[in-house]
Structures are given as structure tokens and as C-alpha cells.
Design an enzyme around this catalytic site. Sequence first.
Site, PDB file in Angstrom:
ATOM      1  N   ASP A   1       0.830  -1.214   0.000  1.00 52.27           N
ATOM      2  CA  ASP A   1       0.000   0.000   0.000  1.00 52.27           C
ATOM      3  C   ASP A   1       0.861   1.259   0.000  1.00 52.27           C
ATOM      4  O   ASP A   1       1.955   1.283   0.573  1.00 52.27           O
ATOM      5  CB  ASP A   1      -0.915  -0.017   1.229  1.00 52.27           C
ATOM      6  CG  ASP A   1      -2.035   1.007   1.112  1.00 52.27           C
ATOM      7  OD1 ASP A   1      -2.411   1.369  -0.024  1.00 52.27           O
ATOM      8  OD2 ASP A   1      -2.544   1.447   2.158  1.00 52.27           O
TER       9      ASP A   1
ATOM     10  N   HIS B   1       1.943   3.043  -9.158  1.00 49.59           N
ATOM     11  CA  HIS B   1       1.805   1.586  -9.310  1.00 49.59           C
ATOM     12  C   HIS B   1       2.984   1.026 -10.100  1.00 49.59           C
ATOM     13  O   HIS B   1       3.499  -0.039  -9.796  1.00 49.59           O
ATOM     14  CB  HIS B   1       0.484   1.230  -9.989  1.00 49.59           C
ATOM     15  CG  HIS B   1      -0.722   1.670  -9.205  1.00 49.59           C
ATOM     16  ND1 HIS B   1      -0.849   1.437  -7.856  1.00 49.59           N
ATOM     17  CD2 HIS B   1      -1.846   2.348  -9.565  1.00 49.59           C
ATOM     18  CE1 HIS B   1      -1.999   1.950  -7.431  1.00 49.59           C
ATOM     19  NE2 HIS B   1      -2.615   2.510  -8.448  1.00 49.59           N
TER      20      HIS B   1
ATOM     21  N   LEU C   1      10.296 -21.058  -4.393  1.00 46.73           N
ATOM     22  CA  LEU C   1       9.382 -20.139  -3.705  1.00 46.73           C
ATOM     23  C   LEU C   1       8.040 -20.165  -4.430  1.00 46.73           C
ATOM     24  O   LEU C   1       8.001 -20.233  -5.654  1.00 46.73           O
ATOM     25  CB  LEU C   1       9.963 -18.710  -3.763  1.00 46.73           C
ATOM     26  CG  LEU C   1       9.114 -17.583  -3.179  1.00 46.73           C
ATOM     27  CD1 LEU C   1       9.102 -17.651  -1.650  1.00 46.73           C
ATOM     28  CD2 LEU C   1       9.644 -16.205  -3.610  1.00 46.73           C
TER      29      LEU C   1
ATOM     30  N   SER D   1      -7.987  -4.577   5.549  1.00 42.88           N
ATOM     31  CA  SER D   1      -8.613  -4.324   4.251  1.00 42.88           C
ATOM     32  C   SER D   1      -9.031  -5.602   3.506  1.00 42.88           C
ATOM     33  O   SER D   1      -8.773  -5.740   2.304  1.00 42.88           O
ATOM     34  CB  SER D   1      -7.686  -3.468   3.370  1.00 42.88           C
ATOM     35  OG  SER D   1      -7.446  -2.208   3.982  1.00 42.88           O
TER      36      SER D   1
HETATM   37  C1  IPE Z   1      -5.496  -2.762  -0.014  1.00 40.41           C
HETATM   38  O1  IPE Z   1      -5.163  -1.419  -0.176  1.00 40.41           O
HETATM   39  C2  IPE Z   1      -5.485  -3.468  -1.326  1.00 40.41           C
HETATM   40  C3  IPE Z   1      -4.198  -3.582  -2.009  1.00 40.41           C
HETATM   41  C4  IPE Z   1      -3.046  -3.157  -1.600  1.00 40.41           C
HETATM   42  C5  IPE Z   1      -4.257  -4.262  -3.273  1.00 40.41           C
HETATM   43  P1  IPE Z   1      -6.259  -0.269  -0.300  1.00 40.41           P
HETATM   44  O2  IPE Z   1      -5.545   0.990  -0.480  1.00 40.41           O
HETATM   45  O3  IPE Z   1      -7.263  -0.639  -1.338  1.00 40.41           O
HETATM   46  O4  IPE Z   1      -6.979  -0.350   1.135  1.00 40.41           O
HETATM   47  P2  IPE Z   1      -7.871   0.741   1.885  1.00 40.41           P
HETATM   48  O5  IPE Z   1      -8.973   1.115   0.954  1.00 40.41           O
HETATM   49  O6  IPE Z   1      -6.993   1.898   2.213  1.00 40.41           O
HETATM   50  O7  IPE Z   1      -8.342   0.045   3.126  1.00 40.41           O
HETATM   51  C1  IPE Z   2      -1.818   0.085  -3.252  1.00 39.45           C
HETATM   52  O1  IPE Z   2      -1.518   1.428  -3.310  1.00 39.45           O
HETATM   53  C2  IPE Z   2      -1.986  -0.540  -4.607  1.00 39.45           C
HETATM   54  C3  IPE Z   2      -3.378  -0.907  -4.943  1.00 39.45           C
HETATM   55  C4  IPE Z   2      -4.417  -0.797  -4.165  1.00 39.45           C
HETATM   56  C5  IPE Z   2      -3.578  -1.424  -6.271  1.00 39.45           C
HETATM   57  P1  IPE Z   2      -2.661   2.529  -3.307  1.00 39.45           P
HETATM   58  O2  IPE Z   2      -3.037   2.821  -4.709  1.00 39.45           O
HETATM   59  O3  IPE Z   2      -3.785   2.102  -2.440  1.00 39.45           O
HETATM   60  O4  IPE Z   2      -1.910   3.765  -2.671  1.00 39.45           O
HETATM   61  P2  IPE Z   2      -2.513   4.837  -1.685  1.00 39.45           P
HETATM   62  O5  IPE Z   2      -3.034   4.099  -0.488  1.00 39.45           O
HETATM   63  O6  IPE Z   2      -3.607   5.552  -2.412  1.00 39.45           O
HETATM   64  O7  IPE Z   2      -1.359   5.714  -1.367  1.00 39.45           O
HETATM   65 MG    MG Z   3      -4.176   2.399  -0.478  1.00 43.22          MG
END
Ligand code: IPE
Ligand code: IPE
Ligand code: MG
Length: 239
Positions: free
Chosen positions: A13, A30, A125, A190
Site C-alpha cells: 500500500d 503503481h 518459492l 482491508s
Molecule cells: C489494499 O489497499 C489493497 C491492495 C493493496 C491491493 P487499499 O488501499 O485498497 O486499502 P484501503 O482502501 O486503504 O483500506
Molecule cells: C496500493 O496502493 C496498490 C493498490 C491498491 C492497487 P494505493 O493505490 O492504495 O496507494 P494509496 O493508499 O492511495 O497511497
Molecule cells: Mg491504499
Amino acid sequence: MSVAPKHVAVIMDGNGRWAKQRFMPRVAGHRAGRSAARKTVEYCARHADIDVLTLFAFSTENWSRPEDEVNGLMELFATALNDELPKLQENGIRLRFIGDWSRFSNKLQAQMHHSQEVTATGRRLTVQLALNYGGRAEIVRASRQLAEQVKAGALQPEAITEETIASHLYSRGVPDPDLFIRTGGESRISNFLLWGLAYSELYFSATLWPDFDEAAMQEAVDWFATRQRRFGKTGEQLG
Ligand code: IPE
Ligand code: IPE
Ligand code: MG
């Protein structure tokens, strides 16, 4: 005594915030996250004790993001899969997708099938990529499968155990995560691996995912080694 984790599960995240800090579009975050994922796979492949790495790449809830971000992510999955496949094969890494594939394009689904097939013999792995994964959806799916078996008279309700349910989850056949890592500063699960995380050690890092490197991973693994996993017993019982 816990020493090294066998299964590490990561919520990657913070990509969006990493991009925002640099005045870049979220999808650039990303893309930057992709190299952090590669480093993490390499770290786990080199670590003799780690057998399984699960990476949360797209949740069932992430479909509600802006369309251009979702499309950007889908493109990134396809490109990354294509580019990384030869290296995964060479290095004995078995790739497995957990989640509901049916919502992805036919092309991406075919690519996912192919990647699983050609890496199936990898023993170094196992990398589980959670794509369109939701912990609740996974339990609903297992419940439906078991209900069908009961309806058909093939299963007695009394015969349903924790093992029965575990054996109907996407990640059947691999041990529960020992170490859970979430980057990006949020302290929540999450909807990740709800069943398997029952007794995992939970590690939260403020580092945004694109900045999470080998040293950061090593810190998490070192922290894990200091934990006493009691599984309900007393500390004294464990000596
Ligand atoms: C959780 O992150 C999902 C992934 C990293 C794929 P999110 O950014 O979607 O989670 P919330 O919405 O902050 O809980
Ligand atoms: C996690 O990073 C990746 C996915 C959920 C695909 P985020 O895109 O949620 O990044 P933030 O939380 O908005 O910084
Ligand atoms: Mg996020």
C-alpha cells in the site's frame, strides 16, 4: 520459538500517495511499486526459510477506483506478467493467482493460466498474487462449495472442520501466513486473507510501497524473529 517466517503476506500500500508527493498520476506510483514487488520476490527467493510470499495487488473493492486507474492497473499486470515470466521460470518460482479471475479480460485470464502452468514445477518459492481477491468473498465461495456437497449428500455437516474450510480456500495447500506486512502507514487488514491471518504476526510500516526495499524487508523479518508466538498458551509453557 519463532525464527524465520515460512509464509510472508504483504499488503503493498502507498503507491498513490508516493505518486502524489511527486505530482505524478497514481498509475506512475503503481509502476514504481512494481520494482518493489520484484525486490521482495528476490529477497524471499534468496531466503532459505521463506517458502511462500503472498502479495495483495488488487482487491475486490479496488474496482470502485477511477476507471483510468483500474485500466492502468490491468495493463500493468499484463505487462509485468509478460516481462517477469522468464525470470520466474529460471529461478524456480511457482506463481499462483488467488482471487476471482472471471472479471478480468479473456486475454489477461489466458496469460494468468499460462503463467501458472509454466511455473508449476518451481520449488524455490511460491508467489501467490492476490488479484480481485477479497477475504470475505473467499469464505463465501468456500461455503457455497461445501453447501453444494452437503446438498448432494456427499458431506455431513458434522464432518466440516477448520481443515475442510481451509481446503476450499484459494490458498489451500500452503501454510497460514506467519508474518503479515502492510506498508503505507495504515493499520488495517482491508479484507486480506481473513481466515489465514488468525495467528499471524502483524507488522505495519509507514514506508510507502515503492520505497520498500530489501533493508525494509529485512527489518520486518528481524522484527518477526523477536516475537513469541504463543497460540493461546502462556509464555511460561513455551519456556
Ligand atoms: C489494499 O489497499 C489493497 C491492495 C493493496 C491491493 P487499499 O488501499 O485498497 O486499502 P484501503 O482502501 O486503504 O483500506
Ligand atoms: C496500493 O496502493 C496498490 C493498490 C491498491 C492497487 P494505493 O493505490 O492504495 O496507494 P494509496 O493508499 O492511495 O497511497
Ligand atoms: Mg491504499
